[in-house]
Design a protein around this motif. Structure first.
Motif, PDB file in Angstrom:
ATOM      1  N   GLU A 128       5.809  -9.201  15.034  1.00 17.69           N
ATOM      2  CA  GLU A 128       5.867 -10.064  13.974  1.00 17.69           C
ATOM      3  C   GLU A 128       4.477 -10.092  12.881  1.00 17.69           C
ATOM      4  O   GLU A 128       4.702  -9.740  11.662  1.00 17.69           O
ATOM      5  CB  GLU A 128       6.035 -11.529  14.457  1.00 17.69           C
ATOM      6  N   CYS A 129       3.200 -10.189  13.428  1.00 13.15           N
ATOM      7  CA  CYS A 129       2.152 -10.130  12.769  1.00 13.15           C
ATOM      8  C   CYS A 129       2.085  -8.643  11.933  1.00 13.15           C
ATOM      9  O   CYS A 129       1.545  -8.693  10.703  1.00 13.15           O
ATOM     10  CB  CYS A 129       0.987 -10.621  13.527  1.00 13.15           C
ATOM     11  N   GLY A 130       2.127  -7.730  12.729  1.00 17.76           N
ATOM     12  CA  GLY A 130       1.876  -6.565  12.175  1.00 17.76           C
ATOM     13  C   GLY A 130       2.852  -6.283  10.913  1.00 17.76           C
ATOM     14  O   GLY A 130       2.573  -5.636   9.931  1.00 17.76           O
ATOM     15  N   LEU A 131       4.282  -6.457  11.223  1.00 18.21           N
ATOM     16  CA  LEU A 131       5.264  -6.116  10.021  1.00 18.21           C
ATOM     17  C   LEU A 131       4.871  -7.000   8.976  1.00 18.21           C
ATOM     18  O   LEU A 131       5.022  -6.677   7.855  1.00 18.21           O
ATOM     19  CB  LEU A 131       6.766  -6.354  10.787  1.00 18.21           C
ATOM     20  N   ALA A 132       4.576  -8.358   9.315  1.00 19.45           N
ATOM     21  CA  ALA A 132       4.418  -9.534   8.295  1.00 19.45           C
ATOM     22  C   ALA A 132       3.385  -8.981   7.074  1.00 19.45           C
ATOM     23  O   ALA A 132       3.507  -8.967   5.977  1.00 19.45           O
ATOM     24  CB  ALA A 132       4.240 -10.670   8.498  1.00 19.45           C
ATOM     25  N   ASN A 133       2.247  -8.349   7.726  1.00 18.37           N
ATOM     26  CA  ASN A 133       1.159  -7.944   6.866  1.00 18.37           C
ATOM     27  C   ASN A 133       1.510  -6.747   6.385  1.00 18.37           C
ATOM     28  O   ASN A 133       1.062  -6.506   5.156  1.00 18.37           O
ATOM     29  CB  ASN A 133       0.001  -7.744   7.567  1.00 18.37           C
ATOM     30  N   MET A 134       2.215  -5.538   6.909  1.00 17.82           N
ATOM     31  CA  MET A 134       2.480  -4.437   6.159  1.00 17.82           C
ATOM     32  C   MET A 134       3.357  -4.650   5.015  1.00 17.82           C
ATOM     33  O   MET A 134       3.349  -4.086   4.091  1.00 17.82           O
ATOM     34  CB  MET A 134       3.167  -3.515   7.245  1.00 17.82           C
ATOM     35  N   LEU A 135       4.404  -5.681   5.225  1.00 22.91           N
ATOM     36  CA  LEU A 135       5.175  -5.692   4.445  1.00 22.91           C
ATOM     37  C   LEU A 135       4.911  -6.785   3.125  1.00 22.91           C
ATOM     38  O   LEU A 135       5.353  -6.686   1.907  1.00 22.91           O
ATOM     39  CB  LEU A 135       6.735  -6.527   4.892  1.00 22.91           C
ATOM     40  N   TYR A 136       3.740  -7.374   3.370  1.00 19.52           N
ATOM     41  CA  TYR A 136       3.238  -8.207   2.414  1.00 19.52           C
ATOM     42  C   TYR A 136       2.283  -7.544   1.579  1.00 19.52           C
ATOM     43  O   TYR A 136       2.507  -7.663   0.338  1.00 19.52           O
ATOM     44  CB  TYR A 136       2.219  -9.390   3.168  1.00 19.52           C
ATOM     45  N   ASN A 137       1.506  -6.806   1.982  1.00 20.00           N
ATOM     46  CA  ASN A 137       0.396  -6.014   1.379  1.00 20.00           C
ATOM     47  C   ASN A 137       0.855  -4.730   0.743  1.00 20.00           C
ATOM     48  O   ASN A 137       0.131  -4.386  -0.221  1.00 20.00           O
ATOM     49  CB  ASN A 137      -0.700  -5.950   2.288  1.00 20.00           C
ATOM     50  N   PHE A 138       1.867  -4.087   1.131  1.00 17.99           N
ATOM     51  CA  PHE A 138       2.194  -3.151   0.404  1.00 17.99           C
ATOM     52  C   PHE A 138       3.911  -2.864   0.111  1.00 17.99           C
ATOM     53  O   PHE A 138       4.743  -3.515   0.901  1.00 17.99           O
ATOM     54  CB  PHE A 138       1.934  -1.863   1.497  1.00 17.99           C
ATOM     55  N   ASP A 139       4.144  -2.177  -0.995  1.00 18.32           N
ATOM     56  CA  ASP A 139       5.632  -1.619  -0.953  1.00 18.32           C
ATOM     57  C   ASP A 139       5.601  -0.258  -0.302  1.00 18.32           C
ATOM     58  O   ASP A 139       4.547   0.258  -0.363  1.00 18.32           O
ATOM     59  CB  ASP A 139       6.122  -1.632  -2.639  1.00 18.32           C
ATOM     60  N   TRP A 140       6.735  -0.163   0.049  1.00 21.35           N
ATOM     61  CA  TRP A 140       6.888   1.292   1.045  1.00 21.35           C
ATOM     62  C   TRP A 140       7.943   1.939   0.141  1.00 21.35           C
ATOM     63  O   TRP A 140       9.248   1.721   0.204  1.00 21.35           O
ATOM     64  CB  TRP A 140       7.304   0.779   2.385  1.00 21.35           C
ATOM     65  N   GLU A 141       7.505   3.091  -0.277  1.00 23.13           N
ATOM     66  CA  GLU A 141       8.524   4.182  -0.865  1.00 23.13           C
ATOM     67  C   GLU A 141       8.792   5.537  -0.002  1.00 23.13           C
ATOM     68  O   GLU A 141       7.650   5.656   0.812  1.00 23.13           O
ATOM     69  CB  GLU A 141       7.761   4.403  -2.125  1.00 23.13           C
ATOM     70  N   LEU A 142       9.929   6.120  -0.405  1.00 22.38           N
ATOM     71  CA  LEU A 142      10.020   7.299   0.308  1.00 22.38           C
ATOM     72  C   LEU A 142       9.163   8.491  -0.277  1.00 22.38           C
ATOM     73  O   LEU A 142       8.841   8.472  -1.489  1.00 22.38           O
ATOM     74  CB  LEU A 142      11.705   7.697   0.222  1.00 22.38           C
ATOM     75  N   PRO A 143       8.929   9.323   0.490  1.00 21.64           N
ATOM     76  CA  PRO A 143       8.086  10.416  -0.097  1.00 21.64           C
ATOM     77  C   PRO A 143       8.885  11.097  -1.252  1.00 21.64           C
ATOM     78  O   PRO A 143       9.986  11.168  -1.407  1.00 21.64           O
ATOM     79  CB  PRO A 143       8.013  11.344   1.047  1.00 21.64           C
ATOM     80  N   GLU A 144       8.108  11.766  -2.235  1.00 18.63           N
ATOM     81  CA  GLU A 144       8.788  12.212  -3.360  1.00 18.63           C
ATOM     82  C   GLU A 144       9.991  13.340  -2.822  1.00 18.63           C
ATOM     83  O   GLU A 144       9.703  13.933  -1.744  1.00 18.63           O
ATOM     84  CB  GLU A 144       7.931  13.311  -4.198  1.00 18.63           C
ATOM     85  N   ASP A 145      10.953  13.475  -3.630  1.00 13.61           N
ATOM     86  CA  ASP A 145      12.289  14.195  -3.148  1.00 13.61           C
ATOM     87  C   ASP A 145      13.057  13.738  -2.035  1.00 13.61           C
ATOM     88  O   ASP A 145      13.978  14.728  -1.567  1.00 13.61           O
ATOM     89  CB  ASP A 145      11.815  15.809  -2.846  1.00 13.61           C
ATOM     90  N   MET A 146      12.683  12.662  -1.291  1.00 11.17           N
ATOM     91  CA  MET A 146      13.440  12.046  -0.223  1.00 11.17           C
ATOM     92  C   MET A 146      14.276  11.269  -0.549  1.00 11.17           C
ATOM     93  O   MET A 146      13.909  10.115  -1.485  1.00 11.17           O
ATOM     94  CB  MET A 146      12.403  11.817   0.660  1.00 11.17           C
ATOM     95  N   MET A 147      15.738  11.403  -0.254  1.00  9.55           N
ATOM     96  CA  MET A 147      16.403   9.922  -0.546  1.00  9.55           C
ATOM     97  C   MET A 147      16.916   9.230   0.662  1.00  9.55           C
ATOM     98  O   MET A 147      16.542   9.825   1.850  1.00  9.55           O
ATOM     99  CB  MET A 147      18.008  10.774  -1.089  1.00  9.55           C
ATOM    100  N   VAL A 148      17.432   7.981   0.519  1.00  9.95           N
ATOM    101  CA  VAL A 148      17.632   7.160   1.453  1.00  9.95           C
ATOM    102  C   VAL A 148      18.203   7.776   2.676  1.00  9.95           C
ATOM    103  O   VAL A 148      18.199   7.798   4.025  1.00  9.95           O
ATOM    104  CB  VAL A 148      18.266   5.765   1.269  1.00  9.95           C
ATOM    105  N   GLU A 149      19.463   8.684   2.249  1.00 11.50           N
ATOM    106  CA  GLU A 149      20.346   9.298   3.016  1.00 11.50           C
ATOM    107  C   GLU A 149      19.678  10.236   3.826  1.00 11.50           C
ATOM    108  O   GLU A 149      19.993  10.857   5.062  1.00 11.50           O
ATOM    109  CB  GLU A 149      21.317  10.235   2.291  1.00 11.50           C
TER     110      GLU A 149
END
Ligand code: HEM
Length: 322
Positions: free
Chosen positions: A273-294
Motif C-alpha cells: 500500500e505504501c509503496g504504490l501510494a507514493n509511486m502513484l502520488y509523486n509520478f504519472d506513469w507513461e508507456l515508453p514511446e511507440d508502445m500502445m496499451v495493447e
C-alpha cells in the motif's frame, strides 16, 4: 560481487529457496514421496530435493555460498551498535542475540537470525515487489483505473512530500486496486500444502484424512462461478463487498489461510500500500514511446512465486502539482 548482485543471485537461486527447510521443521517430510516441493520440481531438474532431509543437517554443505555472502554483508553493515529507537530490524535481532534473549525455549542465536533474515528475504521481498509490479501493469493497461486511483490519492493527500502509514486508511480505491491485483495475480499461486484432518466430501468425492491438498489460489481468483467477468481488472467489484484478504474469505486468499497463513500479512499489505501510494502520488506513469496499451503483455513466469515474465517498462513523469 556487489551487494545487490549477490542478493539477486541469492533470491533467484532455486536451491537457496529450498534450503529454507534447513532451519525449519516443516520440511522434515522432504523424503516423503508426497512431498510438495519434490512433486513440484521434476527429479534431477535442479537437483534431487527428495533426499535433502538427511543432508540438510549439515547446513554448511547445503547452504549455498551466496547465502553466506548475503548474511555476512548484512552483519558487516550492522556491526556498529545503534541506540534503541534508531535500530533497524537487523540491529534489533543482533541486540537480542547480544543480550542472550530467550525466545521460546532457547536463546536467540546467530543461526536463528540467519533463518529469520532468509525468511524475510525469500517470503517478503519477492511477494511484495511482485504485487506492486502486477498492480502497475494492470493500471497501465487500464488508464481509467489509473486516473481514478491517482485522483483519490492526490485529492485526499493534498500537498505533502511523502504518504505515510497513517494516511493509507483513507485510500479506499487504492485498497480495492490491490485486492483486485491479488485476485488476478496472487504472488503465491499454490499455497503451502494442507493435510486433511478429518474425512469430508467434495463434488461426490470422499477426501480421506492425511490427504495432501494443494489450494490453487490463482484458479479460485479467476473462477467464473465466483467472480463476474473474472478476466477483467475491475477494482469496483469490491465496493460494498466485505471480502478481505485475512484468510476468512476463501474466494480471495493471497496470504493463504488457516494456521499457516502468512504471518506477515499486515506487513506485506502495508509495504504494498505504501509503496504504490507514493509511486502513484509523486509520478504519472507513461508507456515508453511507440508502445500502445495493447502491447503490454501479462505473461507469467513459472515458479513458486509468479512474477511477470517480461519486465514492465513505464516512464515516470514527476507530478509537480503538489
Ligand atoms: C504481498 C506480500 C505477501 C504475500 C502475498 C504473501 C503470501 C504468502 C502465502 C500465500 C503464504 C502461504 C500461506 C498458506 O499456505 O496458507 C505465505 C507464507 C509465509 N510468508 Fe508471506 N506473503 C507476503 C509477505 C510476507 C512478508 C513481508 C514476510 C516476512 C517478512 C512473509 C513471511 C512469510 C512466512 C515466514 C511464511 C510461511 C509461514 C508458514 O509456513 O507457517 N510474507 N505468505
Amino acid at each position: 560481487m556487489s551487494k545487490n548482485a549477490s542478493i539477486d543471485e541469492f533470491r533467484g537461486n532455486i536451491p537457496t529457496k529450498f534450503s529454507l527447510g534447513i532451519f525449519r521443521g516443516d520440511f522434515r517430510q522432504t523424503s516423503d514421496p508426497r512431498n510438495f516441493l519434490g512433486n513440484l520440481v521434476p527429479r534431477n531438474s535442479v537437483g534431487n530435493f527428495r533426499g535433502i532431509s538427511e543432508e540438510r543437517r549439515n547446513s554448511e554443505e547445503l547452504f549455498p555460498r551466496t547465502c553466506f555472502v548475503v548474511h555476512e554483508q548484512m552483519f558487516e553493515l550492522h556491526k556498529e551498535e545503534k541506540e534503541k529507537g534508531s535500530e533497524d530490524f537487523v540491529d534489533l535481532l543482533l541486540r537480542l542475540e547480544r543480550e542472550e534473549t530467550v525466545v521460546g525455549h532457547e536463546n536467540l542465536t546467530r543461526n536463528h537470525i540467519k533463518a529469520i533474515l532468509m525468511n524475510v528475504l525469500l517470503a517478503g521481498i519477492d511477494t511484495s515487489s511482485i504485487t506492486m509490479t502486477w498492480a502497475m501493469a494492470e493500471l497501465a493497461r487500464n488508464p481509467r483505473a489509473m486516473k481514478k486511483v491517482q485522483s483519490e490519492i492526490r485529492n485526499q493527500m493534498g500537498k505533502r512530500s511523502v504518504i505515510s502509514l497513517d494516511d493509507i486508511d483513507q485510500l479506499k480505491y487504492l485498497k480495492m486496486v490491490i485486492k483486485e491485483t491479488w485476485r488476478l495475480h496472487p504472488p503465491a499461486p499454490l499455497l503451502v500444502p494442507k493435510e486433511v484432518i478429518s474425512e469430508f466430501e467434495v463434488n461426490g468425492y470422499m477426501i480421506q484424512p492425511k490427504t495432501l491438498l494443494h489450494v490453487k489460489v490463482w484458479a479460485i481468483g479467476r473462477d467464473p462461478g465466483t467472480w463476474k467477468d473474472p478476466e477483467m481488472f475491475l477494482p469496483e467489484r469490491f465496493i460494498g463487498s466485505n471480502i478481505d484478504t485475512k484468510g476468512q474469505n476463501f474466494e480471495l486468499l493471497p496470504f493463504g489461510g488457516g494456521r499457516r497463513i502468512c504471518p506477515a500479512m499486515y506487513m506485506g499489505t502495508t509495504m504494498v500500500e505504501c509503496g504504490l501510494a507514493n509511486m502513484l502520488y509523486n509520478f504519472d506513469w507513461e508507456l515508453p514511446e511507440d508502445m500502445m496499451v495493447e502491447d503490454l503483455d501479462m505473461e507469467e513466469a513459472p515458479g513458486l512465486t509468479v512474477s511477470k515474465i517480461n519486465e514492465l517498462l513505464l516512464v515516470p513523469v514527476e507530478y509537480l502539482d503538489h
